[in-house]
Design a protein around this motif. Structure first.
Motif, short mmCIF file in Angstrom:
data_model
loop_
_atom_site.label_atom_id
_atom_site.label_comp_id
_atom_site.label_asym_id
_atom_site.label_seq_id
_atom_site.Cartn_x
_atom_site.Cartn_y
_atom_site.Cartn_z
N LEU A 188 15.59 35.23 12.17
CA LEU A 188 16.12 35.42 13.52
C LEU A 188 17.19 34.38 13.84
N ARG B 94 20.42 36.40 13.69
CA ARG B 94 20.59 36.76 15.10
C ARG B 94 21.02 35.55 15.91
N GLY B 95 21.18 34.42 15.27
CA GLY B 95 21.63 33.21 15.96
C GLY B 95 20.67 32.74 17.04
N GLN B 96 19.37 33.07 16.86
CA GLN B 96 18.46 32.76 17.95
C GLN B 96 17.93 31.34 17.93
N ASN B 97 17.54 30.89 19.08
CA ASN B 97 17.00 29.55 19.28
C ASN B 97 15.66 29.42 18.55
N ILE C 135 11.31 30.44 19.37
CA ILE C 135 10.67 31.42 18.48
C ILE C 135 9.49 30.77 17.75
N LEU D 83 14.27 37.94 22.60
CA LEU D 83 15.30 37.03 22.09
C LEU D 83 16.01 37.65 20.88
N ALA D 84 15.24 38.31 20.03
CA ALA D 84 15.85 38.91 18.85
C ALA D 84 16.82 40.01 19.24
N ILE D 85 16.46 40.75 20.30
CA ILE D 85 17.33 41.86 20.70
C ILE D 85 18.61 41.35 21.37
N ILE D 86 18.47 40.42 22.28
CA ILE D 86 19.69 40.01 23.00
C ILE D 86 20.63 39.21 22.11
N GLY D 87 20.13 38.68 20.99
CA GLY D 87 21.02 37.97 20.09
C GLY D 87 21.55 36.70 20.72
N ALA D 88 22.55 36.14 20.11
CA ALA D 88 23.02 34.84 20.57
C ALA D 88 24.45 34.90 21.04
#
Lengths: 349, 508, 309
Positions: free
Chosen positions: A130, A134-137, A141, C287-292
């Motif tokens: 992720l 997805r560039g997620q924090n 997570i 969070l995974a869906i909205i992305g960064a």
């Protein structure tokens, strides 16, 4: 210059520990106990005899694993706060294998350890994927996954592997339990943890991959421009740090806890983060810090019995150490502080 | 508002000295401004112009010296105090909040009106009146991000006028402007003068200085050289006084190599529609043994060109050849393996790992090399790395307390030398150098130019991107001009047609 | 089924309230350029303080007030370290997450001894009970069977929205998080606003924590914040740093929380832990869906120093 820098890395935590203990003593005095007595029992309880030393090392072992987990991830700039979840997943996997596999003894132990590491690594990889794609924090997570792992463990000990009417799993068979370490209460998991620390140290500072991983952690853009495969390193740091925690979980189950139960591993993840930060992300220093805090916890039980001071004083002291260390590290980097220090040094010469 | 006669002095700085550590950025500078004049501060990079203005604006405290505003001695301890004294400043890097609208940026920090809420209508009316008076058209409800550089600058000027400034400091205002935009700015400066406002104009571009100034104060190495009235001195004379020596034609022998092609772009486009961050149908070739200079105002696609030639981005259209074979995969490591070296635009962000030592940065790309490790990177030879670093320290004249020092603590020039050493020791076939001497002193600049020329003579093809036109003229064998993502023209580096190139840089 | 949905909606509104406090705390912090991941810890100390004071005084409102104060006090450590000493915000937030819960647990132990008996405290009354309304109409329940804290949460959302979009002070505040240097040149007191943000953040996080022990559960147990402080971080990202967006995010996460409680009550085939996972899994999925998409205050996480060269 460099020597000066290393000096600060040692002096700041040491000073923080001293200040924290002083505050701890004040709290103890405020509670109506004699701080000197309390400290004596603290020391006696943790290092007073071989039995207590064994207990301390036994308590230190899981902390070393979660500390190394944090050290490794942060060296690559990945803020993996999921050590606890990865640790738990490792333990769950090991618990299944130890209790369900058709074989016991050494092969089962090895399989448990490897599968535990793999489980922890895969669990961390969820956050890694992720983050990388997805560039997620990763902080949020990994923390969320901690809760999920804890709840999953709950399912295991209340349902799937429940031992009769008690909400806990059946115990690991005797033959699959870890051998004691030199007759101490600590098991061979302790030397494994130390070896893991040494391997990590070597990897980070004596191999090209470790070098590149650190470069990614310190300056991702420069690492990319200079041709490093940043995504691979990021993912690797998740998986490896998760695997370290997972291995720790597996060994903790086989060596000390023997069954999954409510409260297993609670707080180990964040403790590891704290210890890694106090150790300035150095794996070997991390081992020492973990043993130190384990001693604090083990000793505090003796202290409580003897003086009535609650064990949670040791948690406060540990928390204060991290609060002071991180602030102190920031302070010595301030230009004002450096100037003041340089001026002092010049005067003395 | 006090509109004085043209001879009234509004501001005087006396004996200003500012030290950073033991370094003098300003030393005993005297400077004054009269009402209704454009007073230019002329000087090279690092001559102390910006420091002096930051002292005036309350961002720095002078080590010594006094400031007088309208004859009153003042102590300016913060920008807001400067603003209260009627001093406004347009910084080189705009102080605009990009997430906000033009209107919000102008009224930010406003203390003139009472009340909690933003009084939109009344404030807008006020701003529109100002904008009409000075010919500063601005769409108040536009977000800053959508504005071109020239428009952002107008917002900055409006911001200063809205705060009632009498003295407006413009710090290198034309650096990022096209010629047309610069013309617009000069008109605005004229209007300001007519309204009795004073402008402090900071620049090192001789042409525009001669065009807009009433008086000129020359700074050199942190000190005042002199203040002259316009018309008293010729442009050449000014330039000589500014740099303290004769402005000479290039000292390097220009080559006209037509050796093997090391890199070629064939009708390459990337984010075509973006004028400032894209490439539009770019074709070019770099041969062995030549330096191709890319001239142009910053932000016309140069960064993207450099990223493309080093494999950091892939083109959307067109093709690229490296040494006569078509590039199929764009990734930095592949390009490094193909012997492409890169001196990146931002040395701190992309060139160095600041928290690693000088030695580590020198071997950053080559830790798997047999010289520095056994078993393909399985064991680093720390001693070999150290002795190599010492060798490089000597060869490239890197000044640091030890090769174990963290590279972020080095001066800009020495940081650049570390990068240079790393990139050139790889004996590249192609070197992409982006603003290699930006912010460096004359000595370091000279060293870098010499080294790059030497590399050229050894057969390396060099693509030099620089916003410093003098640098391009100095070392390029061939000059290409970029404007809004396109190549506007190609010129020889021998006796280049300067006027023609300047026009091309403005898109004409 | 109708009552299932009605109860679900009522629970959503209630469960969203603590999240709203915590998310607004984070929003005020980040708007001034401070990423504070210590909200969880601040809420823990707020929760304990709220519990103790309402137990001692018998007044849950005083408990909430004390919770706010405790949050402010602890967050001042974060403020000093990150603003004045320029410590890394993420690291220091983590330190707060370790320190504050330890302090809360310790205080509880010291006050109540190590006895295992859970002490119970009287919860804050709802408007309905205060006015003695007997009706059980859905809308009466929705609008009146709520504690004053719920109203406060929703009022704060509106106040925050107005503050950041309509007031001069709010504009200055935002500028500090976006471009502190520019704000400073305009005479805005950057350091002052950063400290102010920590006061607001500490107070709101403390209130959010105190909500749990004065309006939600009669007992205090360690770890009762249960990750809400971290979900609040996600809510701020999900809500795109706007007060309205944060409200929607909190209602969503509150709904997940309400849903898991309701599902636990109606289903007894699946282990209950699977339902408890819902809010956490939902956070990850969202969070995974909205992305960064890079958004939020630009200077977030960066230290601010005055005379720099």
């Amino acid at each position: 210059m460099k020597r000066n820098g290393i000096g600060a890395l040692v002096i700041v935590p040491l000073l923080s520990i001293i200040i924290s203990f002083l505050i701890g003593c004040m709290i103890i005095a405020a509670l109506g106990a004699n701080p000197a007595d309390a400290m004596r029992y603290l020391l006696k309880g943790s290092f007073g005899n071989m039995r207590n030393i064994g207990t301390t090392l036994s308590r230190a072992t899981p902390l070393i694993f979660t500390t190394l987990c944090a050290c490794f991830a942060y060296r690559c700039g990945v803020f993996n706060l999921g050590g606890e979840g990865q640790f738990i997943i490792g333990a769950i996997v090991a618990c299944y294998i130890a209790t369900k596999a058709p074989f016991t003894g050494f092969p089962a132990i090895v399989l448990c350890a490897l599968a535990g590491a793999a489980g922890g690594g895969l669990w961390a990889a969820i956050a890694g994927v992720l983050k990388v794609w997805r560039g997620q924090n990763e902080m949020i997570i990994t923390i969320m996954l901690n809760y999920v792992a804890t709840l999953l463990m709950g399912v295991v000990y209340t349902n799937w592997l429940r031992d009769g009417s008690v909400p806990q799993t059946v115990a690991v068979p005797d033959e699959t339990q870890l051998a004691s370490f030199f007759g101490l209460r600590a098991t061979v998991a302790f030397p494994v943890a130390v070896i893991a620390g040494i391997v990590l140290f070597y990897f980070l500072f004596y191999t090209s991959s470790g070098f590149q991983l650190r470069a990614v952690g310190l300056n991702m853009t420069a690492a990319k421009v200079n041709g490093f495969n940043v995504k691979r390193y990021l993912l690797m740091s998740f998986i490896v740090s998760g695997a370290i925690a997972g291995l720790g979980g597996a060994l903790e189950l086989l060596g000390t806890q023997l069954r999954l139960i409510n409260g297993f591993a609670a707080g180990y993840g964040f403790d590891g983060v704290a210890m890694a930060l106090i150790a300035s992300l150095h794996p070997l220093a991390g081992i020492i810090v973990a043993i130190f805090f384990a001693a604090l916890r083990v000793g505090s039980t003796t202290m409580q019995t003897a003086t009535g001071v609650p064990t949670s004083v040791s948690d406060i002291i540990q928390a204060l150490v991290i609060v002071f260390t991180v602030a102190g590290m920031a302070m010595v980097k301030l230009p004002e502080f450096k100037n003041w220090f340089a001026r002092r040094a010049r005067k003395e010469v | 508002m006090a509109v004085g006669s043209p001879q009234t002095e509004v501001l005087r700085m006396e004996h200003i000295t500012k030290k950073f550590g033991s370094v003098y950025a300003n030393r005993d500078i005297n400077f004054d401004v009269r009402a209704g004049e454009v007073h230019t501060l002329l000087g090279e990079n690092g001559a102390g112009k910006s420091t002096l203005m930051n002292v005036l604006f309350g961002l720095y405290q002078p080590t010594e010296g006094d400031i007088y505003v309208r004859g009153q001695k003042v102590k300016i301890e913060s920008p807001s105090q400067a603003v209260k004294l009627g001093i406004g400043m347009v910084h080189q890097h705009f102080m605009l909040v990009e997430a906000m609208t033009v209107f919000e940026n102008i009224i930010l920090g406003d203390t003139r009106s009472k009340g909690i809420f933003i009084d939109r209508n009344a404030r807008k009316e006020e701003i529109l009146e100002l904008s009409r008076k000075y010919g500063l058209d601005a769409d108040l409800d536009h977000p800053i991000t959508e504005l071109a550089v020239g428009a952002q600058q107008r917002v900055e000027i409006l911001k200063a006028l809205y705060r009632g400034c009498d003295v407006l400091v413009l710090d290198e205002p034309t650096a990022a402007l096209t010629d047309q935009e610069a013309e617009g700015l000069f008109e605005i400066m004229n209007k300001l003068k007519q309204e009795g406002k004073s402008v402090i104009f900071i620049s090192h571009k001789m042409r525009e200085v001669l065009r807009v100034s009433d008086r000129i104060t020359i700074l050199r190495a942190g000190q005042t050289v002199e203040t002259v009235n316009i018309g008293e001195v010729s442009g050449e004379e000014l330039a000589n006084r500014m740099i303290g020596r004769e402005l000479k034609p290039s000292q390097y022998v220009k080559s006209d190599s037509s050796g093997e092609i090391v890199a070629a772009l064939d009708h390459v486009s990337y984010h075509k529609s973006s004028k400032h961050n894209g490439l539009n149908d770019v074709s070019l070739k770099v041969h062995r043994g030549e330096i191709v200079g890319i001239a142009g105002v910053d932000g016309n696609g140069q960064s993207q060109l450099a990223m493309l030639l080093t494999g950091n981005i892939a083109p959307e259209e067109g093709a690229m050849d490296l040494k006569n074979s078509k590039v199929t995969r764009f990734d930095p490591n592949g390009f490094i393996q193909e012997n492409v070296s890169h001196i990146p635009e931002d040395r701190n962000k992309a060139g160095l790992v600041g928290n690693m030592s000088v030695a580590d940065n020198l071997v950053l790309k080559s830790t798997r090399d047999k010289r520095f490790s056994d078993g393909n990177g399985m064991h680093l030879k720390k001693k070999a790395i150290r002795s190599y670093a010492l060798e490089m320290q000597e060869k490239y004249d890197i000044r640091c307390s030890s090769v174990e020092q963290e590279s972020r603590n080095l001066s800009g020039g020495n940081q650049q030398k570390v990068i240079l050493a790393r990139e050139l020791e790889a004996s590249p076939d192609l070197l992409v150098a982006v603003h290699p001497t930006r912010g460096l002193d004359i000595g370091a600049t000279r060293f870098i130019h010499d080294t790059v020329i030497m590399q050229r003579d050894m057969g390396c093809g060099v693509l030099l991107i620089s916003a410093d036109f003098d640098e391009i003229l100095e070392v390029s064998d061939r000059i290409l001009v970029m404007f809004e993502g396109q190549i506007m023209g190609e010129y020889s580096g021998k006796n280049p047609p300067i006027d023609e190139i300047s026009l091309a840089m403005a898109g004409k | 089924m109708g009552s299932f949905i009605a109860n679900l909606l009522l629970a959503t509104v209630r469960m969203a309230s603590p999240l709203i406090f915590l998310s607004l705390a984070e929003l005020y912090s980040q708007r001034a350029g401070l990423v504070n991941i210590g909200i969880e810890g601040l809420a823990a100390i707020g929760s304990l303080t709220g519990f103790l004071i309402s137990l001692i005084t018998g007044n849950p409102l005083l408990g909430v007030l004390a919770g706010a104060l405790a949050g402010i006090l602890v967050n001042m450590i974060f403020a000093y370290a990150t603003i004045t000493l320029c410590a890394e915000q993420i690291v220091y937030g983590m330190a707060i997450n370790i320190f504050a819960p330890a302090l809360a647990a310790f205080t509880y132990r010291v006050y109540f001894g190590s006895g295992s008996e859970l002490v119970q405290v009287e919860l804050m009354g709802t408007m309905k009970s205060m006015f003695g309304i007997k009706s059980d109409n859905f809308f009466v329940n929705l609008f009146l069977d709520q504690t004053p804290m719920v109203y406060l949460a929703y009022i704060l959302v509106i106040v925050t929205a107005i503050y950041f979009t309509r007031t001069k002070s709010g504009l200055n505040y935002k500028a500090v998080g976006e471009y502190p240097k520019a704000a400073a040149t305009l005479g805005i007191n950057v350091i002052g606003i950063k400290y102010l943000s920590c006061i607001i953040c500490g107070a709101l996080a403390g209130i959010g924590g105190a909500y749990l022990t004065t309006c939600y559960s009669k007992t205090y147990v360690d770890g009762n914040v249960a990750g809400r402080g971290f979900i609040a971080l996600a809510a701020v990202i999900f809500g795109r740093w706007s007060s309205g967006g944060v409200l929607i995010a909190c209602l969503f996460f509150g709904f997940c929380d309400a849903l898991q409680i309701r599902l636990q009550l109606v289903n007894n085939t699946l282990p209950y832990q699977f339902f408890q996972m819902i809010p956490y899994v939902a956070t990850v999925v969202v969070l995974a869906i909205i992305g960064a998409k890079k958004a939020g205050p630009r200077a977030s996480g960066q230290p601010y120093r005055k005379e720099e060269r």
